[in-house]
Every structure is written in C-alpha cells, then in structure tokens.
Write a protein that holds these residues in place. Structure first.
Motif, PDB file in Angstrom:
ATOM      1  N   LEU A 163       0.800  -1.225   0.000  1.00  0.00           N
ATOM      2  CA  LEU A 163       0.000   0.000   0.000  1.00  0.00           C
ATOM      3  C   LEU A 163       0.836   1.280   0.000  1.00  0.00           C
ATOM      4  CD1 LEU A 163      -2.624  -1.136   2.671  1.00  0.00           C
ATOM      5  CD2 LEU A 163      -2.776  -1.315   0.182  1.00  0.00           C
ATOM      6  N   LYS A 164       1.963   1.255   0.711  1.00  0.00           N
ATOM      7  CA  LYS A 164       2.735   2.502   0.820  1.00  0.00           C
ATOM      8  C   LYS A 164       4.153   2.198   1.286  1.00  0.00           C
ATOM      9  CE  LYS A 164       0.688   6.056   2.611  1.00  0.00           C
ATOM     10  NZ  LYS A 164       0.065   7.005   3.572  1.00  0.00           N
ATOM     11  N   LEU A 165       5.132   2.914   0.705  1.00  0.00           N
ATOM     12  CA  LEU A 165       6.511   2.863   1.172  1.00  0.00           C
ATOM     13  C   LEU A 165       6.730   3.999   2.156  1.00  0.00           C
ATOM     14  CD1 LEU A 165       8.224   2.071  -2.219  1.00  0.00           C
ATOM     15  CD2 LEU A 165       8.452   0.677  -0.171  1.00  0.00           C
ATOM     16  N   SER A 166       7.379   3.672   3.269  1.00  0.00           N
ATOM     17  CA  SER A 166       7.542   4.666   4.331  1.00  0.00           C
ATOM     18  C   SER A 166       8.975   4.631   4.849  1.00  0.00           C
ATOM     19  CB  SER A 166       6.560   4.361   5.471  1.00  0.00           C
ATOM     20  OG  SER A 166       6.803   5.190   6.591  1.00  0.00           O
ATOM     21  N   GLN A 182      -4.683 -11.829   7.059  1.00  0.00           N
ATOM     22  CA  GLN A 182      -5.927 -11.083   6.904  1.00  0.00           C
ATOM     23  C   GLN A 182      -5.926  -9.830   7.781  1.00  0.00           C
ATOM     24  OE1 GLN A 182      -8.950 -11.948   4.799  1.00  0.00           O
ATOM     25  NE2 GLN A 182      -7.071 -12.722   3.849  1.00  0.00           N
ATOM     26  N   ASP A 183      -4.795  -9.131   7.744  1.00  0.00           N
ATOM     27  CA  ASP A 183      -4.647  -7.923   8.562  1.00  0.00           C
ATOM     28  C   ASP A 183      -3.528  -7.065   7.975  1.00  0.00           C
ATOM     29  OD1 ASP A 183      -5.114  -6.104  10.538  1.00  0.00           O
ATOM     30  OD2 ASP A 183      -4.308  -7.318  12.179  1.00  0.00           O
ATOM     31  N   TYR A 184      -3.448  -5.834   8.453  1.00  0.00           N
ATOM     32  CA  TYR A 184      -2.418  -4.906   8.002  1.00  0.00           C
ATOM     33  C   TYR A 184      -1.102  -5.208   8.718  1.00  0.00           C
ATOM     34  CZ  TYR A 184      -6.321  -2.322   6.014  1.00  0.00           C
ATOM     35  OH  TYR A 184      -7.428  -1.965   5.296  1.00  0.00           O
ATOM     36  N   ARG A 185       0.002  -5.084   7.986  1.00  0.00           N
ATOM     37  CA  ARG A 185       1.314  -5.351   8.541  1.00  0.00           C
ATOM     38  C   ARG A 185       2.319  -4.333   8.010  1.00  0.00           C
ATOM     39  NH1 ARG A 185      -1.234  -8.108  11.439  1.00  0.00           N
ATOM     40  NH2 ARG A 185      -0.879 -10.268  12.089  1.00  0.00           N
ATOM     41  N   LEU A 195      11.350 -11.250  -3.512  1.00  0.00           N
ATOM     42  CA  LEU A 195       9.992 -10.820  -3.832  1.00  0.00           C
ATOM     43  C   LEU A 195       9.689 -11.065  -5.295  1.00  0.00           C
ATOM     44  CD1 LEU A 195       9.698  -7.762  -5.412  1.00  0.00           C
ATOM     45  CD2 LEU A 195      10.952  -7.134  -3.366  1.00  0.00           C
ATOM     46  N   LYS A 196       8.405 -11.250  -5.570  1.00  0.00           N
ATOM     47  CA  LYS A 196       7.946 -11.450  -6.936  1.00  0.00           C
ATOM     48  C   LYS A 196       6.613 -10.740  -7.106  1.00  0.00           C
ATOM     49  CE  LYS A 196       6.559 -14.986 -10.293  1.00  0.00           C
ATOM     50  NZ  LYS A 196       6.332 -16.437 -10.514  1.00  0.00           N
ATOM     51  N   ILE A 197       6.528  -9.877  -8.120  1.00  0.00           N
ATOM     52  CA  ILE A 197       5.273  -9.192  -8.408  1.00  0.00           C
ATOM     53  C   ILE A 197       4.336 -10.163  -9.122  1.00  0.00           C
ATOM     54  CG2 ILE A 197       4.185  -7.275  -9.625  1.00  0.00           C
ATOM     55  CD1 ILE A 197       6.698  -5.675  -9.303  1.00  0.00           C
ATOM     56  N   LEU A 198       3.124 -10.296  -8.602  1.00  0.00           N
ATOM     57  CA  LEU A 198       2.143 -11.222  -9.155  1.00  0.00           C
ATOM     58  C   LEU A 198       1.240 -10.508 -10.167  1.00  0.00           C
ATOM     59  CD1 LEU A 198       1.121 -12.955  -5.795  1.00  0.00           C
ATOM     60  CD2 LEU A 198       2.942 -13.629  -7.395  1.00  0.00           C
ATOM     61  N   GLU A 199       0.532 -11.285 -10.954  1.00  0.00           N
ATOM     62  CA  GLU A 199      -0.404 -10.724 -11.918  1.00  0.00           C
ATOM     63  C   GLU A 199      -1.681 -10.224 -11.245  1.00  0.00           C
ATOM     64  OE1 GLU A 199       0.016 -10.067 -15.109  1.00  0.00           O
ATOM     65  OE2 GLU A 199       2.099 -10.733 -14.860  1.00  0.00           O
ATOM     66  N   GLU A 200      -1.980 -10.780 -10.081  1.00  0.00           N
ATOM     67  CA  GLU A 200      -3.212 -10.427  -9.361  1.00  0.00           C
ATOM     68  C   GLU A 200      -3.186  -8.961  -8.936  1.00  0.00           C
ATOM     69  OE1 GLU A 200      -5.588 -11.668  -5.255  1.00  0.00           O
ATOM     70  OE2 GLU A 200      -3.791 -12.771  -5.905  1.00  0.00           O
ATOM     71  N   GLU A 201      -4.278  -8.248  -9.213  1.00  0.00           N
ATOM     72  CA  GLU A 201      -4.411  -6.855  -8.811  1.00  0.00           C
ATOM     73  C   GLU A 201      -5.330  -6.740  -7.600  1.00  0.00           C
ATOM     74  OE1 GLU A 201      -5.768  -4.661 -12.178  1.00  0.00           O
ATOM     75  OE2 GLU A 201      -3.876  -4.893 -13.293  1.00  0.00           O
ATOM     76  N   PHE A 202      -5.264  -5.609  -6.916  1.00  0.00           N
ATOM     77  CA  PHE A 202      -6.118  -5.382  -5.753  1.00  0.00           C
ATOM     78  C   PHE A 202      -6.672  -3.968  -5.798  1.00  0.00           C
ATOM     79  CE2 PHE A 202      -1.830  -4.156  -4.502  1.00  0.00           C
ATOM     80  CZ  PHE A 202      -2.020  -2.960  -3.834  1.00  0.00           C
ATOM     81  N   VAL A 203      -7.745  -3.773  -5.072  1.00  0.00           N
ATOM     82  CA  VAL A 203      -8.358  -2.448  -4.976  1.00  0.00           C
ATOM     83  C   VAL A 203      -7.606  -1.646  -3.917  1.00  0.00           C
ATOM     84  CG1 VAL A 203     -10.455  -1.160  -4.446  1.00  0.00           C
ATOM     85  CG2 VAL A 203     -10.596  -3.362  -5.640  1.00  0.00           C
ATOM     86  N   PRO A 204      -7.110  -0.449  -4.246  1.00  0.00           N
ATOM     87  CA  PRO A 204      -6.358   0.350  -3.272  1.00  0.00           C
ATOM     88  C   PRO A 204      -7.163   0.612  -2.005  1.00  0.00           C
ATOM     89  CG  PRO A 204      -6.225   1.309  -5.458  1.00  0.00           C
ATOM     90  CD  PRO A 204      -7.262   0.242  -5.530  1.00  0.00           C
ATOM     91  N   ARG A 205      -6.484   0.589  -0.886  1.00  0.00           N
ATOM     92  CA  ARG A 205      -7.114   0.888   0.393  1.00  0.00           C
ATOM     93  C   ARG A 205      -6.126   1.696   1.232  1.00  0.00           C
ATOM     94  NH1 ARG A 205      -8.166  -4.816   3.062  1.00  0.00           N
ATOM     95  NH2 ARG A 205      -7.973  -5.719   0.990  1.00  0.00           N
ATOM     96  N   SER A 206      -6.627   2.393   2.230  1.00  0.00           N
ATOM     97  CA  SER A 206      -5.783   3.218   3.091  1.00  0.00           C
ATOM     98  C   SER A 206      -5.273   2.393   4.260  1.00  0.00           C
ATOM     99  CB  SER A 206      -6.563   4.432   3.614  1.00  0.00           C
ATOM    100  OG  SER A 206      -6.965   5.263   2.541  1.00  0.00           O
ATOM    101  N   PHE A 207      -3.983   2.528   4.545  1.00  0.00           N
ATOM    102  CA  PHE A 207      -3.433   1.872   5.717  1.00  0.00           C
ATOM    103  C   PHE A 207      -4.013   2.549   6.953  1.00  0.00           C
ATOM    104  CE2 PHE A 207      -0.338   0.611   8.876  1.00  0.00           C
ATOM    105  CZ  PHE A 207       0.001  -0.680   8.480  1.00  0.00           C
ATOM    106  N   PRO A 208      -4.555   1.797   7.902  1.00  0.00           N
ATOM    107  CA  PRO A 208      -5.238   2.407   9.045  1.00  0.00           C
ATOM    108  C   PRO A 208      -4.311   3.262   9.893  1.00  0.00           C
ATOM    109  CG  PRO A 208      -4.884   0.072   9.420  1.00  0.00           C
ATOM    110  CD  PRO A 208      -4.541   0.325   7.983  1.00  0.00           C
TER     111      PRO A 208
END
Length: 297
Positions: A163-166, A182-185, A195-208
C-alpha cells in the motif's frame, strides 16, 4: 493568505475535475460568497475557470488547462527541486535530467548543496532494485509474494497487497495488507529476502491510522555508559534520554523483547545495564553465557 487559497482551489479542480462552491467553502473554511469572489479573481487573472448552474453543475477548469509555473513562489520552486534531489538518492526514482528540466522551467539554478543516500553501506544495487519493484507494485496495485525474515526467528513466505513505502527511524518500511494474516502489517525492506510481483491486482485501500507498535513492545529502562553516547543518540530520540551526573545516559523507551533486542543489548557489551524490567537481565545474561560456551576454546 488569499494567494494560497486561490492555488488550493486550482489544485483541487485539477485533481478532482470539478467542485461545488459549498464543497470548496467547507474545505477551505470560508464562506460560499468568498469562494465566488475567488472564482471571479481567478477568471480575471486569465485562469479558464467557469461555473455551471443546476443540480449537476459546479465549478470547472478547461480540460486543456496546465498549471503555470508563475503560480509557484520562488521558495516553493526551490522546495520542489530539493525534494526531488533527495528522493533521487534511492536510485532510479527519477531520470537524471528531470531536475535539469525543472530547473530550466523554474529558471532556478539548483545547486547540489546536500546529498541524501537511503541505501545501506556496500553494494546498494540490490536495495535499489527492491525499492523499484515495490514502488511499481504499489503504483500499479499488484500483489506481491515475499520471503520475509521476521524478528521471531522465522522466515516465511506470504502474499501481500503493498500500500505505501515509508521511511522512518533510519530505515525503509512497506505498509501492506497481508493475505495470510488477513490484517495490516509493516515490513522492513532490509528483511524482505526475495519478492515477486504477481499478476493479481487489488483495490487500493488506506493503511489504518493506528498505533504502529504492537503489544510485544514494553517499557524498558537502560543505563548506558558515556563511552557509547554516540550510539545512544543514534538509536534513541533525545526526549527518551536523561544524562546522569557522571555522564551516563538513562534511556526509557518502548522496545520489543525479542531476539533482535537481546542482540542489540549484547552489542553494547559491558557498557549497558538493564534497569527495568529485572527479568530481562536473566534473558540477556543467559544469551551471553551461551555465546561464551559456543566460542570458548
């Protein structure tokens, strides 16, 4: 103050496409009448802004409008160049000639007066490659499969939504959603072994926006001898440090009682004393004895 508000209106319209006067008034904390006066001022200055009445109407900019460099103050132009210069230190974040192009556009000579390098000592190519791959995954909303060395002596594989680089505390971190847990980490980039980038995409969400120190972090009080003060100031905020009369440093902070922390304490040798919690002394002493037994001749 009004100049800044006018710029915010333009930026909002460029970003969102359109807005209503009440929406802008709420965002900028002024009256609707003030917003309409600002729109008149922008129009009078040659900005192609127009309004449409009706339920589906609003305030718009012409589609081909480009923000003119004149809208930025000299200080703002210099801040942009400085920010880009510092970000380029992570490697390949921007093409080399981007700063030159912006310097020419802003008519500012960008002196190379400082240097920032976020990579570790040694060969930084691997770190930069990892950063670029993760940046691409964040921007493209691509899932990533990582091999991660955790702080509890385990190496695991997991699929995540990056989601974000910090950058915090002298290190890069990746804020992500872990599909296995099933949680934020939060993952430390130096501990991502592969690491390997997968073909699967996701809907952007905000890190809590929540406390980033999980429950295992407890209050610890340490006394360091003055000979290692340079390391103490490297590792801890000055608000956590109290200098004693003899020059020693007393540190009180929330820290993880894990393998990493025990190794961190051992790296100071006899120049650190555990004040609290008392039981931590036995853990560190036992580890030191095991090191001795393993390495004695």
């Amino acid at each position: 103050m009004r100049e800044g508000r006018l710029f915010k209106i333009i930026y909002h319209l460029l970003d969102k496409g359109y807005a209503t006067a009440p929406e802008l008034a709420k965002k900028l904390e002024v009256s609707v009448r003030t917003i309409y006066r600002d729109i008149d001022a922008l129009s009078g200055a040659g900005i192609p802004v127009y309004t449409e009445a009706g339920r589906s109407g609003g305030i718009y900019l012409l589609d081909d409008f480009v923000l003119n460099r004149i809208m930025l103050s000299e200080q703002e132009k210099q801040q942009i160049l400085t920010a880009l210069q510092s970000l380029s230190a992570v490697g390949n974040v921007y093409e080399e000639n981007v700063l030159e192009k912006l310097s020419a556009l802003f008519q500012i000579h960008s002196d190379n007066w400082f240097e920032v390098d976020f990579s570790r000592w040694g060969d930084k190519e691997r770190d930069n490659e990892k950063f670029e791959l993760l940046k691409s995954a964040v921007i493209r909303c691509k899932c990533v499969r990582i091999t991660y060395a955790g702080s509890r002596e385990e190496i695991s594989e997991r699929s995540i939504q990056p989601l974000k680089l910090s950058y915090k505390g002298q290190a890069w971190y990746l804020k992500a959603y872990c599909m296995e847990k099933q949680d934020y980490r939060i993952f430390k980039l130096t501990r991502i072994l592969d690491l390997k980038i997968l073909e699967e995409e996701f809907v952007p969400r905000s890190f809590p926006d929540k406390e980033e120190l999980p429950p295992p972090y407890n209050q610890v009080t340490l006394r360091f001898s003055k000979e290692v003060a340079y390391r103490v100031y490297d590792e801890f905020d000055i608000a956590q440090i109290k200098q004693q009369e003899n020059g020693d440093l007393l540190v009180s902070a929330r820290l993880p009682e894990d393998t990493w922390f025990v190794g961190f304490l051992l790296s100071f040798g006899t120049r650190v004393e555990i004040v609290e919690p008392v039981y931590l002394r036995e853990i560190v002493a036992r580890q030191a004895m095991e090191i001795y037994e393993k390495n004695k001749s």
